[in-house]
Scaffold this motif. Sequence first.
Motif, PDB file in Angstrom:
ATOM      1  N   ARG A 188       0.834  -1.202   0.000  1.00  0.00           N
ATOM      2  CA  ARG A 188       0.000   0.000   0.000  1.00  0.00           C
ATOM      3  C   ARG A 188       0.875   1.261   0.000  1.00  0.00           C
ATOM      4  O   ARG A 188       0.547   2.259  -0.667  1.00  0.00           O
ATOM      5  N   PHE A 189       1.960   1.227   0.749  1.00  0.00           N
ATOM      6  CA  PHE A 189       2.854   2.383   0.799  1.00  0.00           C
ATOM      7  C   PHE A 189       3.437   2.665  -0.586  1.00  0.00           C
ATOM      8  O   PHE A 189       3.468   3.809  -1.040  1.00  0.00           O
ATOM      9  N   ASN A 190       3.911   1.619  -1.249  1.00  0.00           N
ATOM     10  CA  ASN A 190       4.458   1.792  -2.595  1.00  0.00           C
ATOM     11  C   ASN A 190       3.419   2.377  -3.542  1.00  0.00           C
ATOM     12  O   ASN A 190       3.721   3.255  -4.362  1.00  0.00           O
ATOM     13  N   GLU A 191       2.186   1.863  -3.446  1.00  0.00           N
ATOM     14  CA  GLU A 191       1.113   2.361  -4.305  1.00  0.00           C
ATOM     15  C   GLU A 191       0.818   3.833  -4.003  1.00  0.00           C
ATOM     16  O   GLU A 191       0.582   4.632  -4.923  1.00  0.00           O
ATOM     17  N   ALA A 192       0.840   4.205  -2.728  1.00  0.00           N
ATOM     18  CA  ALA A 192       0.583   5.590  -2.352  1.00  0.00           C
ATOM     19  C   ALA A 192       1.659   6.521  -2.902  1.00  0.00           C
ATOM     20  O   ALA A 192       1.364   7.623  -3.374  1.00  0.00           O
ATOM     21  N   VAL A 193       2.914   6.090  -2.852  1.00  0.00           N
ATOM     22  CA  VAL A 193       4.004   6.903  -3.407  1.00  0.00           C
ATOM     23  C   VAL A 193       3.810   7.101  -4.908  1.00  0.00           C
ATOM     24  O   VAL A 193       4.005   8.203  -5.446  1.00  0.00           O
ATOM     25  N   ARG A 194       3.415   6.032  -5.616  1.00  0.00           N
ATOM     26  CA  ARG A 194       3.175   6.153  -7.056  1.00  0.00           C
ATOM     27  C   ARG A 194       2.024   7.130  -7.340  1.00  0.00           C
ATOM     28  O   ARG A 194       2.100   7.940  -8.274  1.00  0.00           O
TER      29      ARG A 194
END
Length: 213
Positions: free
Chosen positions: A93-99
């Motif tokens: 989820r964190f990676n997706e939020a950064v994207r």
Amino acid sequence: LYYGAGRPERLGLLMTGAGLLIVAVLPFRERRRGGDRVKAREAKRAAAGKNVLCLPEIPPAKRRLFLVACLFAGAAVTVALCGYVYVGDPHRRFNEAVRLRDQRRFEEARNQFRRVLEKVDPVSGLANDSRYHIGISYYLEGKFPEAIRIFEKLIADNPRGSWAPEAQYHIGLCYLQQGNPAAGAAQMRGVIENYPSSAWAGHARRRLAERPD
């Protein structure tokens, strides 16, 4: 900052695939030896006589079908569990939020960061990273009062944390962007005084040097 699968995870997937392949091949090896075993059991049953209780023989084809069904059922359960864990994984989820933030989809990014905060320990590094990026998303969107509020809380909760110098520096930028140079300069001086050895102290000095007064 990106969290991804490492060598142990890839090795585990490779071993899992090899195990599933072995289980899938076993029924076909059993087919070649199954006929002789069935004949031996039938001969033993005939020699024992009708009064001896014998368990019914399951044909090899049905055994293979049962094994394959169990294999597919186990695979389906494993895939479902892995999917559940993957979808809810805080790092994913964190990676997706950064994207999403990099795509300037700020509100969606903040929602993902907040979901991360719901899943992790509130004092963990990932929680602090998420709070910081929520503030940055407000800053990039031009919502400076909201960004200041997030950064101030981040500093108050952990004044010696790794994000604190950068958070105070961005508070100063927010004030400068709002047309309040005095408050912005005060925050830049605070970065220099509170975190003199950080890279952000150097950035703050350069910002102060840009001021005509």
